[in-house]
Design a protein around this motif. Structure first.
Motif, short mmCIF file in Angstrom:
data_model
loop_
_atom_site.label_atom_id
_atom_site.label_comp_id
_atom_site.label_asym_id
_atom_site.label_seq_id
_atom_site.Cartn_x
_atom_site.Cartn_y
_atom_site.Cartn_z
N PRO A 108 1.35 -4.53 10.01
CA PRO A 108 0.63 -3.26 9.74
C PRO A 108 1.35 -2.34 8.77
N VAL A 109 2.40 -2.85 8.11
CA VAL A 109 3.22 -2.01 7.22
C VAL A 109 3.00 -2.41 5.77
N LEU A 110 2.65 -1.43 4.94
CA LEU A 110 2.49 -1.63 3.50
C LEU A 110 3.67 -0.98 2.80
N SER A 111 4.32 -1.72 1.91
CA SER A 111 5.48 -1.23 1.16
C SER A 111 5.13 -1.24 -0.32
N ILE A 112 5.21 -0.06 -0.98
CA ILE A 112 4.74 0.07 -2.36
C ILE A 112 5.76 0.85 -3.18
N SER A 113 6.00 0.42 -4.41
CA SER A 113 6.83 1.18 -5.34
C SER A 113 5.96 2.22 -6.07
N HIS A 114 6.57 3.33 -6.48
CA HIS A 114 5.80 4.35 -7.19
C HIS A 114 6.43 4.80 -8.49
N GLY A 115 7.54 4.18 -8.88
CA GLY A 115 8.18 4.61 -10.11
C GLY A 115 8.89 5.94 -9.94
N MET A 116 9.19 6.59 -11.06
CA MET A 116 9.97 7.83 -11.03
C MET A 116 9.15 9.00 -11.59
N GLY A 117 9.09 10.06 -10.81
CA GLY A 117 8.47 11.29 -11.29
C GLY A 117 7.04 11.49 -10.84
N ILE A 118 6.57 12.74 -10.96
CA ILE A 118 5.25 13.15 -10.49
C ILE A 118 4.11 12.36 -11.14
N PRO A 119 4.09 12.16 -12.46
CA PRO A 119 2.97 11.40 -13.04
C PRO A 119 2.84 10.00 -12.49
N SER A 120 3.97 9.30 -12.33
CA SER A 120 3.92 7.92 -11.87
C SER A 120 3.44 7.82 -10.43
N ILE A 121 4.00 8.64 -9.52
CA ILE A 121 3.58 8.56 -8.13
C ILE A 121 2.15 9.06 -7.96
N SER A 122 1.72 10.01 -8.79
CA SER A 122 0.36 10.53 -8.70
C SER A 122 -0.67 9.44 -8.98
N ILE A 123 -0.44 8.65 -10.02
CA ILE A 123 -1.37 7.55 -10.35
C ILE A 123 -1.43 6.57 -9.20
N MET A 124 -0.27 6.19 -8.68
CA MET A 124 -0.23 5.25 -7.56
C MET A 124 -0.97 5.81 -6.35
N LEU A 125 -0.75 7.09 -6.03
CA LEU A 125 -1.37 7.68 -4.84
C LEU A 125 -2.89 7.73 -4.95
N HIS A 126 -3.42 8.05 -6.13
CA HIS A 126 -4.87 8.04 -6.31
C HIS A 126 -5.45 6.68 -5.92
N GLU A 127 -4.83 5.62 -6.41
CA GLU A 127 -5.38 4.29 -6.15
C GLU A 127 -5.05 3.81 -4.75
N LEU A 128 -3.89 4.16 -4.23
CA LEU A 128 -3.55 3.81 -2.85
C LEU A 128 -4.50 4.47 -1.86
N ILE A 129 -4.77 5.75 -2.05
CA ILE A 129 -5.65 6.46 -1.13
C ILE A 129 -7.06 5.89 -1.18
N LYS A 130 -7.54 5.56 -2.36
CA LYS A 130 -8.85 4.90 -2.46
C LYS A 130 -8.82 3.54 -1.79
N LEU A 131 -7.73 2.81 -1.95
CA LEU A 131 -7.59 1.52 -1.30
C LEU A 131 -7.69 1.65 0.22
N LEU A 132 -6.97 2.60 0.80
CA LEU A 132 -7.02 2.80 2.25
C LEU A 132 -8.40 3.24 2.70
N HIS A 133 -9.07 4.03 1.88
CA HIS A 133 -10.43 4.47 2.19
C HIS A 133 -11.40 3.29 2.15
N HIS A 134 -11.35 2.51 1.09
CA HIS A 134 -12.25 1.35 0.98
C HIS A 134 -11.97 0.33 2.08
N ALA A 135 -10.72 0.22 2.51
CA ALA A 135 -10.36 -0.72 3.57
C ALA A 135 -10.69 -0.20 4.96
#
Length: 320
Positions: A108-135
């Motif tokens: 039940p554990v998802l491990s994800i890299s997000h890179g460095m800095g606000i722009p990089s983690i922001s892009i990842m979070l948008h798609e991660l949150i949609k992924l969790l929503h769609h799932a």
């Protein structure tokens, strides 16, 4: 400037994806429902190309961190800690089709890299949150684990963030949307922070505290470094700034926590930030640790989160 948007959906009208007795993952975008397909480009996933509920529907814990190698190592560590079949050495990167991020699933554990800095983690979070929503994931806890610079605390200390603040020590994240500046709350889950602190007390010789985390847009000038390619301030001004940060409750500095707190709060995710400090910025600007000590410090957040997850799953008979 717009008013600060609340971090918690408890203050908002529940969305139609609320499941009774469950805390679901919200998306705040009315256009998504009208899309025939949602392509999560930077994760190399999509709603038509992948069965997201089958792949991710059982996810309860998401751990994110900057380094791909450390997040793979964390996934392998969790594989062992959860006593899953196999040795975990051959764990596959779900996002192998892209070189932007890596993603690994262990139970039940998802491990994800997000890179460095606000722009990089922001892009990842948008798609991660949609992924969790769609799932159709529910009751998800998300934790950022990483390294940071400490202020007035010993290197190796683990800071659990209560509030993420900006460079002015304010609990806010400012997002430029079109030509407007939208200010969002950076409130994190206080109960989760307390649970993590209590869990840390069960680990011997594990210095841990709750404090404010300052998030900056830059590593060098933005954090008052004297060792960058550019420096337009004196040592005295740097120390005065960091001492004022300490007085305001800041205990460490990193580059992702404000947007992490803002986005997770708006989307119904129980969130925490757990970072180890690698130096005291009142003493030095450069990390001067042996390789073995550096590796041991970097592993401290992973150890804490592993024990926390095992405790939540009822697997805490033997703490690491």
């Amino acid at each position: 400037m717009a008013s600060i948007l609340p971090a918690s959906n408890r203050r908002m009208r529940p969305d139609k994806n609320t499941y009774e007795g469950k805390r679901s993952v919200y998306v705040k975008n009315p256009y998504l429902d009208a899309m025939d397909e949602d392509i999560l480009y930077h994760l190399d996933l999509g709603t038509k190309t992948h069965n997201l509920p089958a792949m991710f529907g059982d996810v309860k814990f998401v751990c994110v961190g900057g380094s791909p190698n450390r997040m793979k190592a964390f996934a392998q560590f969790m594989h062992k800690e959860l006593q899953l079949e196999g040795d975990g050495e051959g764990i596959e990167d779900i996002c192998a089709g892209t070189d932007r991020y890596c993603m690994f699933k262990t139970g039940p554990v998802l491990s994800i890299s997000h890179g460095m800095g606000i722009p990089s983690i922001s892009i990842m979070l948008h798609e991660l949150i949609k992924l969790l929503h769609h799932a159709r994931c529910c009751d998800v806890t998300i934790i950022r684990i990483g390294t940071s610079g400490g202020i007035g605390i010993a290197p190796g200390s683990v800071v659990i963030t209560d509030i993420a603040v900006d460079s002015f020590f304010k609990p806010r994240f400012e997002q430029v949307i079109l030509d407007n500046v939208v200010t969002r709350s950076t409130e994190l889950d206080k109960e989760l922070a307390t649970d993590l602190l209590n869990c840390s007390r069960e680990i011997p010789n594990f210095p841990t505290l709750i404090g404010h985390t300052m998030c900056t847009y830059d590593f060098y000038e933005g954090q008052g470094h004297l060792d960058g390619a550019l420096c337009s301030f004196s040592r005295e001004k740097k120390l005065d700034y960091l001492k004022r940060a300490y007085k305001a409750g800041v205990r460490n500095i990193e580059m992702e926590s404000t947007v992490f707190a803002a986005m997770c709060g708006l989307c119904g995710l129980r969130a925490a930030v757990v970072c180890v400090t690698l130096l005291d910025r009142l003493e030095s600007d450069q990390i001067n640790l042996s390789h073995d000590v550096l590796v041991e410090y970097q592993q401290r957040p992973q150890l804490l989160i592993s024990n926390f997850i095992k405790k939540q799953l009822g697997l805490c008979g033997q703490m690491s």
